[in-house]
Design an enzyme around this catalytic site. Sequence first.
Site, PDB file in Angstrom:
ATOM      1  N   HIS A  19       0.217  -2.670 -23.761  1.00 12.67           N
ATOM      2  CA  HIS A  19       1.024  -3.154 -24.875  1.00 12.67           C
ATOM      3  C   HIS A  19       2.442  -2.613 -24.702  1.00 12.67           C
ATOM      4  O   HIS A  19       2.655  -1.555 -24.115  1.00 12.67           O
ATOM      5  CB  HIS A  19       0.398  -2.636 -26.174  1.00 12.67           C
ATOM      6  N   LYS A  46      -5.267  -1.533 -38.138  1.00 15.16           N
ATOM      7  CA  LYS A  46      -6.261  -2.264 -37.359  1.00 15.16           C
ATOM      8  C   LYS A  46      -7.684  -1.806 -37.670  1.00 15.16           C
ATOM      9  O   LYS A  46      -8.640  -2.384 -37.156  1.00 15.16           O
ATOM     10  CB  LYS A  46      -5.980  -2.112 -35.867  1.00 15.16           C
ATOM     11  N   CYS A  49       2.702  -8.970 -27.397  1.00  9.99           N
ATOM     12  CA  CYS A  49       3.363  -7.733 -26.967  1.00  9.99           C
ATOM     13  C   CYS A  49       2.913  -7.292 -25.582  1.00  9.99           C
ATOM     14  O   CYS A  49       2.801  -6.092 -25.294  1.00  9.99           O
ATOM     15  CB  CYS A  49       3.147  -6.610 -27.989  1.00  9.99           C
TER      16      CYS A  49
END
Length: 500
Positions: A199, A305, A447
Amino acid sequence: KRERERERLGEEVSNRKRSMRQMASGFVTLGARGCAQQARGRRAAKACWMSSAAASSSSVPTQTEAGAAEKMAAGRAILALDAETFPILRQTVHDEETKLVYLDSAATSQKPQVVLDALMSFYEMDNSNVHRGAHSLSARATESFERARTRVAQLINAPARDQVVFTRNATEAINLVAYAWGLANLRSGDQIVLSVMEHHSNLVPWQIIAQRTGAELKHVGLTHDQRYDLEHLRRIVTEGGNKIKLVAASHVSNVLGCVNPVAEIAALARANGSLVLVDACQSVPHMRVDVSALDCDFLVASGHKMCAPSGIGFLYAKRELLEAMPPYMGGGEMIDEVFLDRSTWAMLPHKFEAGTPAIAEAVGLGAAVDYLESLGMDRVHDFEAELAAYLYEQLAAFEEVTIYGPPPGAGSPRAALCSFNVAGVHASDLATMIDLDGVAIRSGHHCTQPLHRLLGIDASARASLYVYNSSADVDAFIVALRKAVELLGGSLTPSANPTP
């Protein structure tokens, strides 16, 4: 040249989005698909879409419709672990009949009622600043805030609670390590080992630190089936020797869905005297993660998350590293004594928590940990493994669909997400049209621009699952996918080699 290319791509994306909005607000004539008049507004667009899709698919049942009865009879229906305690999932979107199907949990998870209640209770009953007050509100707020730290430490099996530092998110946690440890320890000629699947939050901070220190970046590639290439890491470690100071890797790829062998990665790094940072954003919410067993030096994750509010994350680090690292930010909370010309630092973990923290968000994180452990992390993992295989199987049944990452069961587990593309259809257009059926998926580069370039694509669509999803949600997604692809001028045909 790069600026011009970015401008061109930005204009292309803007034009595409503008075109899709026009389609949704004043639908194009569908001609042979059976919609002669233009529809106005989003509801009319959906009605037109549904009628055209019904007309075109009436002679050929969808994969979902054709197999629903057989799936139920064979026991393939996979019920959600818990869909009842997430209020947001009870809503309809676009009209009163379109149920929301949320398949974007890799971007952020929804919040159960117990987390919402914890937030509201804090603000209604306990709202106060922490650590500095003698009154009862401050005492209760401090107790709840520090209890959340204890619960996080227990969740990841940290040796001690003061090795857990609260941050805004995993990105800030990685930056904390990059600036506090990296600037103090990296020198010209040193090496930082990352991977091509990372990421941006685990790439960009190290690029900045490498530019400032003269350190060199190395990147582990992919195997032929798009896994983390452990043999490539072995070669990098052998060639780099003691020049390698840090190996940083994601535990689970947010695009490829592969679960990376972080224990083996850590062992290779440790044998070479290197430190190890694990990006656990896509693993801590979905499986049991044990920092002591992994023997990692740093581990980061984001609360949003894992059913917690946004604005809260954490860093775990080994005690000797935290004690040696200088503060990342200065101000209140992180000091012991302040003089006009110097200061001394607070004890761990407060040395790294300058200013008023995200108190309510931390309380919500503690409630989220309670919630996940009430489900059982092993149970969550087993449930998601089954649902992940079902999602992969349904997408792999189409010839025109390319799924990125290894198939499930091919030597290592796969996370409950699929990034994919459909031949001839742009991912952003696909996600926009699927949303008209109430199904929320994500599109873009997620990302991970370097990874997408390596894969030879500029974007992908991604469906990601969590404890509140079921096989029925996957079925609804497949129905919406078929409609969207047809409406966008593509087609889906059965694969010659479907996943067994």
